[in-house]
Scaffold this active site. Structure first.
Site, PDB file in Angstrom:
ATOM      1  N   LYS A 268       0.813  -1.213   0.000  1.00  0.00           N
ATOM      2  CA  LYS A 268       0.000   0.000   0.000  1.00  0.00           C
ATOM      3  C   LYS A 268       0.851   1.268   0.000  1.00  0.00           C
ATOM      4  CE  LYS A 268      -3.613  -2.518  -0.214  1.00  0.00           C
ATOM      5  NZ  LYS A 268      -3.229  -3.763   0.414  1.00  0.00           N
TER       6      LYS A 268
ATOM      7  N   TYR B 171      -2.956 -12.268   3.447  1.00  0.00           N
ATOM      8  CA  TYR B 171      -2.539 -12.046   2.058  1.00  0.00           C
ATOM      9  C   TYR B 171      -1.352 -12.913   1.659  1.00  0.00           C
ATOM     10  CZ  TYR B 171      -5.443  -7.894   2.568  1.00  0.00           C
ATOM     11  OH  TYR B 171      -6.497  -7.054   2.789  1.00  0.00           O
TER      12      TYR B 171
ATOM     13  N   TYR C   7     -12.104 -14.487   2.915  1.00  0.00           N
ATOM     14  CA  TYR C   7     -11.278 -13.327   3.241  1.00  0.00           C
ATOM     15  C   TYR C   7     -10.990 -13.241   4.741  1.00  0.00           C
ATOM     16  CZ  TYR C   7      -9.570  -8.627   3.891  1.00  0.00           C
ATOM     17  OH  TYR C   7      -8.793  -7.558   4.262  1.00  0.00           O
TER      18      TYR C   7
HETATM   19  C1  LIG Z   1      -3.974  -5.004   0.297  1.00  0.00           C
HETATM   20  C2  LIG Z   1      -2.955  -6.074   0.378  1.00  0.00           C
HETATM   21  C3  LIG Z   1      -2.776  -6.977  -0.681  1.00  0.00           C
HETATM   22  C4  LIG Z   1      -3.638  -6.982  -1.901  1.00  0.00           C
HETATM   23  O1  LIG Z   1      -3.288  -5.953  -2.770  1.00  0.00           O
HETATM   24  P1  LIG Z   1      -4.347  -5.393  -3.825  1.00  0.00           P
HETATM   25  O2  LIG Z   1      -3.633  -4.336  -4.545  1.00  0.00           O
HETATM   26  O3  LIG Z   1      -5.530  -4.894  -3.034  1.00  0.00           O
HETATM   27  O4  LIG Z   1      -4.771  -6.535  -4.681  1.00  0.00           O
HETATM   28  C5  LIG Z   1      -1.771  -7.918  -0.582  1.00  0.00           C
HETATM   29  N1  LIG Z   1      -0.986  -7.985   0.518  1.00  0.00           N
HETATM   30  C6  LIG Z   1      -1.134  -7.156   1.550  1.00  0.00           C
HETATM   31  C7  LIG Z   1      -0.268  -7.317   2.725  1.00  0.00           C
HETATM   32  C8  LIG Z   1      -2.123  -6.161   1.513  1.00  0.00           C
HETATM   33  O5  LIG Z   1      -2.268  -5.341   2.562  1.00  0.00           O
END
Ligand SMILES: *Cc1c(COP(=O)(O)O)cnc(C)c1O
Length: 333
Positions: A45, A285, A259
């Site tokens: 991010k 993630y 999720y």
């Molecule tokens: C938000 C996030 C993702 C996913 O990324 P997107 O761009 O929303 O697909 C992957 N890993 C982490 C740690 C995240 O915070």
């Protein structure tokens, strides 16, 4: 037209060899340490926020509004990056993962956002992107009436995918570090990271496969989302022509039970990366995205001898908020 960008990430994040996992899997595996990108535990991010906060600065904003899951890394990274740039943050936390305990509601990213001085509001529905954005915009109108200059970072697909621009830059960074990758594996949630990497490689004329591992929705829905994001991205910037749809590769084998929930594939992946390489993954993630690699090597989709890059997108600030779930899910040795 070049999009404004705030400098948040700094020099290239390292690409490191994972020698022991490479030996086990019969591939050459490297890790892109985007968990080190940006401030306050970093992550993907930070790269996306360079463009959102660049746009906010260009609009002379003083207040950032952002919505996400309770343990959202995006929200925490926005609060930290906005603080760094002298802006305040209002975060909206959506109840996206049902039946979690008090640790989930207070620890990890929630604690960090509070320390960072973000104002926290709540949204009761976690699967209503349009409603969550509308609530945020309503709050922005109030801020405007109070004399502030708000900037909303929207969630729903259909907004200009500014965050993907950060991963087009990351694609160039990766190629400059090591142009030899055959396959890049990354988490696919909003799809901005996945789409940005794919479009960046396409623009550079690089043919590496990008495999997105689903963290939020199944492969069918995520493929549709990627198509929409890529189409919007080519309207926003020069992607070197449309990205061919057959380059969209999605795997959802570690998504279950959904999720923010840890299934056996994610728990195994987390334990394996920690125990074989001493590197920590997060349960939401990166455990699910790394799980794709041994599974796809096993199925033959990633052939033996391939040169593979795993993108560690961060998420470690949420680790301790999932303490109970991780303890329950870990494989017993
Ligand atoms: C938000 C996030 C993702 C996913 O990324 P997107 O761009 O929303 O697909 C992957 N890993 C982490 C740690 C995240 O915070």
């Amino acid at each position: 037209m070049a999009q404004p960008r705030a400098e948040l990430v700094g020099p290239a994040t390292p690409i490191q060899p994972l020698a022991r996992l490479s030996g086990q899997l019969g591939i050459t595996l490297h890790i892109k340490r985007d968990d080190l990108a940006g401030t306050t535990f970093g992550g993907n991010k930070s790269r996306q926020l360079e463009y959102y906060l660049g746009a906010a600065q260009a609009a002379s904003a003083d207040t950032i509004l952002i919505t996400g899951a309770v343990q959202s890394n995006f929200v925490r990274t926005a609060a930290a990056s906005a603080a760094q740039l002298g802006m305040r943050t209002i975060v909206q936390l959506e109840s996206r993962v049902p039946d979690m305990g008090p640790t989930y509601d207070r620890s990890g990213n929630v604690l960090l956002s509070r320390i960072l001085g973000a104002e926290v509001m709540h949204y009761p529905d976690g699967e209503d992107e349009a409603g969550a954005d509308a609530a945020l915009r309503a709050r922005a109108v109030q801020e405007q009436k109070a004399g502030r200059v708000p900037y909303v970072i929207p969630l729903a697909a259909g907004n200009p995918p500014l965050g993907a621009l950060g991963y087009m830059r990351a694609a160039d960074e990766i190629i400059a570090q090591n142009a030899g990758f055959d396959v890049i594996v990354v988490a696919s949630g909003s799809g901005l990271t996945h789409a940005g990497l794919l479009a960046g490689l396409h623009r550079a004329g690089h043919g590496a496969r990008v495999i997105g591992s689903c963290v939020r929705r199944d492969a069918g829905l995520q493929t549709d989302r990627l198509k929409r994001v890529l189409a919007a991205l080519s309207e926003l910037t020069d992607t070197g022509g449309p990205v061919p749809q057959n380059r969209i590769e999605i795997w959802d084998g570690a998504l279950a039970p959904g999720y923010g929930r840890i299934g056996p594939a994610a728990a195994d992946a987390m334990a394996r990366m920690a125990q074989v390489e001493g590197i920590m993954l997060d349960p939401v993630y990166t455990a699910k995205s790394f799980a794709a690699i041994p599974a796809l090597v096993r199925s033959g989709s990633i052939p033996q001898g391939s040169n593979v890059l795993f993108v560690h997108t961060g998420g470690l600030a949420a680790l301790f908020a999932y303490q109970d779930e991780i303890e329950t899910a870990l494989p017993r040795g």
